[in-house]
Design an enzyme around this catalytic site. Structure first.
Site, PDB file in Angstrom:
ATOM      1  N   GLY A  75       0.807  -1.216   0.000  1.00  0.00           N
ATOM      2  CA  GLY A  75       0.000   0.000   0.000  1.00  0.00           C
ATOM      3  C   GLY A  75       0.837   1.262   0.000  1.00  0.00           C
ATOM      4  N   ASN A  78      -8.579   3.895   8.039  1.00  0.00           N
ATOM      5  CA  ASN A  78      -8.038   2.754   8.781  1.00  0.00           C
ATOM      6  C   ASN A  78      -8.324   2.812  10.275  1.00  0.00           C
ATOM      7  OD1 ASN A  78      -6.140   4.888   7.894  1.00  0.00           O
ATOM      8  ND2 ASN A  78      -4.868   4.055   9.527  1.00  0.00           N
ATOM      9  N   GLN A  93      -7.822  -0.414   2.970  1.00  0.00           N
ATOM     10  CA  GLN A  93      -8.674  -0.996   4.014  1.00  0.00           C
ATOM     11  C   GLN A  93     -10.012  -1.504   3.486  1.00  0.00           C
ATOM     12  OE1 GLN A  93      -8.035  -1.848   7.039  1.00  0.00           O
ATOM     13  NE2 GLN A  93      -6.102  -0.806   7.425  1.00  0.00           N
ATOM     14  N   SER A 123      -3.438  -3.473  -0.848  1.00  0.00           N
ATOM     15  CA  SER A 123      -2.331  -4.191  -0.215  1.00  0.00           C
ATOM     16  C   SER A 123      -2.784  -5.592   0.165  1.00  0.00           C
ATOM     17  CB  SER A 123      -1.899  -3.416   1.038  1.00  0.00           C
ATOM     18  OG  SER A 123      -0.878  -4.105   1.695  1.00  0.00           O
ATOM     19  N   ALA A 124      -1.937  -6.608  -0.119  1.00  0.00           N
ATOM     20  CA  ALA A 124      -2.354  -8.000   0.092  1.00  0.00           C
ATOM     21  C   ALA A 124      -2.546  -8.357   1.560  1.00  0.00           C
ATOM     22  CB  ALA A 124      -1.321  -8.937  -0.533  1.00  0.00           C
ATOM     23  N   HIS A 125      -1.693  -7.799   2.443  1.00  0.00           N
ATOM     24  CA  HIS A 125      -1.732  -8.299   3.826  1.00  0.00           C
ATOM     25  C   HIS A 125      -2.949  -7.837   4.617  1.00  0.00           C
ATOM     26  CE1 HIS A 125      -0.241  -4.876   6.405  1.00  0.00           C
ATOM     27  NE2 HIS A 125       0.175  -4.416   5.248  1.00  0.00           N
ATOM     28  N   CYS A 166       2.290   6.142  17.882  1.00  0.00           N
ATOM     29  CA  CYS A 166       3.468   6.552  18.644  1.00  0.00           C
ATOM     30  C   CYS A 166       4.492   7.080  17.647  1.00  0.00           C
ATOM     31  CB  CYS A 166       4.020   5.356  19.391  1.00  0.00           C
ATOM     32  SG  CYS A 166       5.372   5.779  20.460  1.00  0.00           S
TER      33      CYS A 166
HETATM   34  N1  PLP Z   1      -3.147   2.872   3.473  1.00  0.00           N
HETATM   35  C1  PLP Z   1      -3.955   2.459   4.464  1.00  0.00           C
HETATM   36  C2  PLP Z   1      -5.326   3.037   4.589  1.00  0.00           C
HETATM   37  C3  PLP Z   1      -3.510   1.510   5.381  1.00  0.00           C
HETATM   38  O1  PLP Z   1      -4.303   1.126   6.380  1.00  0.00           O
HETATM   39  C4  PLP Z   1      -2.192   0.980   5.228  1.00  0.00           C
HETATM   40  C5  PLP Z   1      -1.654   0.005   6.201  1.00  0.00           C
HETATM   41  O2  PLP Z   1      -1.765   0.178   7.401  1.00  0.00           O
HETATM   42  C6  PLP Z   1      -1.408   1.434   4.155  1.00  0.00           C
HETATM   43  C7  PLP Z   1      -1.919   2.390   3.306  1.00  0.00           C
HETATM   44  C8  PLP Z   1      -0.012   0.931   3.932  1.00  0.00           C
HETATM   45  O3  PLP Z   1      -0.040  -0.356   3.367  1.00  0.00           O
HETATM   46  P1  PLP Z   1       1.244  -1.307   3.464  1.00  0.00           P
HETATM   47  O4  PLP Z   1       1.317  -1.775   4.873  1.00  0.00           O
HETATM   48  O5  PLP Z   1       0.938  -2.434   2.509  1.00  0.00           O
HETATM   49  O6  PLP Z   1       2.417  -0.514   3.039  1.00  0.00           O
END
Ligand code: PLP
Length: 402
Positions: A71, A155, A183, A203-205, A329
């Site tokens: 992402g 998120n 998300q 994002s895959a995870h 943090c």
């Molecule tokens: N954008 C959003 C809304 C996210 O929640 C996250 C991950 O927390 C990201 C971008 C970043 O994705 P990645 O962890 O794959 O870099």
């Protein structure tokens, strides 16, 4: 001790089917997808199959999917790529970026880096319900605006932004729209045509796939400079030897998300609603943050007055419950979440906020266990708070926002 994971917005467990799909490409199918021999062709076929699966999930063309490292890279490519491409066309005039005050750091910090390079950036504030008004985006546009970037689902709050309406404005005004859908992909239906976006990050995870792989949807004909320079991979959009096993994992995760469809979302939303109702009915002085009528099915963001969020997360973890605070943090000092600040929460409220996020492995029993832990931890931490007076609690009732 039972362990219950309610932090799926941070990351999700790898689905066993995804692991099985990836395995061959970590072992015998190790070829470089750019090689002409059989090893390479096998890897290439797997990458292209995954591209089709991701495209299907988004209602995109396979040729519009660019694989990335996740992402963060997708967001950075969208912002820097679109702004730099526009700057090259604008003959000395500086392009403008219009985004929001509740974006993920992958967008906020990229936007601030662009600001340092002289790009004008407008951060549109959401309402107190965590939803951005499309009219505010419209008002922020100038003739120099080269990109609008508005996230699909937040998120922290889970709030869904009115992307289709913003997409119509973007199209009317001739400005490309990027959405960070990291998300929302796999949790709510996504249709890039209906949304009117030219760029979309995923994002895959976050959808039971592997970490370190994602994609950027780039609509055909979109001007975009690459972020990196190297070989001619990904139609010159993103150089570097493809992460074949990761891409295969992303493809499988997309396939699973599409197959599960709305049924899974309805199941997860019911569990989230039971968790929320259980908390509100048993613990006084709790507020739900963000519009409850337009949220991801998986997310609940709550402020527990007189409870320190960080202490809550640690105490819950000691009882086997994984959740997170609404605040991040930053460089050793606890800064209240920029998202909670943007919706008008005080520092104190932001510091008393906890996020619970559910996922495909969450069960009814998990919710029962979580409710017990949450009630016990909140009560214990309040008992330690010098500001909390139990008797004053009766004067209040729990409130739901939005
Ligand atoms: N954008 C959003 C809304 C996210 O929640 C996250 C991950 O927390 C990201 C971008 C970043 O994705 P990645 O962890 O794959 O870099």
């Amino acid at each position: 001790m039972r362990r219950v994971y309610l932090d799926h917005n941070a990351t999700t467990p790898l689905a066993p089917e995804v692991f099985e799909a990836m395995k061959p490409y970590l072992l015998n199918g190790f070829g470089n997808a750019s090689s002409v021999h059989a090893w390479g062709q096998e890897a290439r076929a797997a990458v292209e199959e995954a591209r089709e699966s991701v495209a299907r999930l988004l209602n995109a063309e396979p040729s519009e999917i660019v694989f990335t490292s996740g992402g963060t890279e997708s967001d950075n490519t969208a912002l820097f790529g679109a702004i730099e491409a526009a700057a090259a066309r604008m003959a000395g005039r500086k392009p403008r970026l219009v985004t929001t005050a509740i974006e993920h750091p992958a967008v906020v910090n990229a936007a601030q880096a662009l600001e340092k390079r002289g790009i004008a950036v407008t951060f549109v504030r959401p309402g107190s319900d965590g939803v951005v008004d499309p009219a505010e985006i419209d008002r922020a546009l100038t003739p120099e605006t080269a990109l609008i970037s508005v996230m699909h689902a937040n998120n922290e709050l889970g709030t869904l932004q009115p992307i289709e309406e913003i997409g119509r404005i973007a199209q009317d005004r001739g400005v490309p729209l990027h959405t960070d859908a990291v998300q929302s992909v796999g949790k709510v239906p996504i249709d890039v045509r209906k949304m009117g976006v030219r760029l979309l990050s995923l994002s895959a995870h976050k959808v039971n796939g592997p970490k370190g792989v994602g994609a950027l949807y780039v609509r055909k004909g979109t001007s975009l400079r690459p972020l990196l320079y190297g070989g001619h991979h990904e139609r010159d959009r993103r150089p570097g030897t493809e992460n074949v096993s990761g891409i295969v994992g992303l493809g499988k995760a997309a396939e699973l998300a599409l197959a599960k469809g709305q049924e899974e979302s309805v199941r997860i939303a019911a569990l989230r609603d039971r968790l929320e109702a259980g908390i509100l009915n048993t613990i006084p002085l709790v507020t739900v943050n963000g519009a409850t009528s337009r949220r991801l099915p998986s997310t609940s963001n709550m402020t527990f007055a007189f409870v320190q969020g960080e202490a809550f997360v640690i105490a819950a973890d000691l009882r086997g419950l994984g959740c997170s605070t609404g605040s991040a943090c930053a460089s050793g000092s606890l800064e209240p979440s920029h998202v909670l600040s943007a919706i008008g929460k005080t520092k104190e409220e932001a510091r008393s906020t906890v996020r619970f996020s559910l996922g495909s492995t969450t069960t009814d029993e998990d919710i029962d266990y979580a409710l017990g832990v949450i009630a016990e931890v909140a009560q214990r931490l309040r008992a330690l708070s010098p500001l909390y007076k139990g008797e004053s609690v009766d004067a209040y009732s729990n409130a739901r926002l939005g």
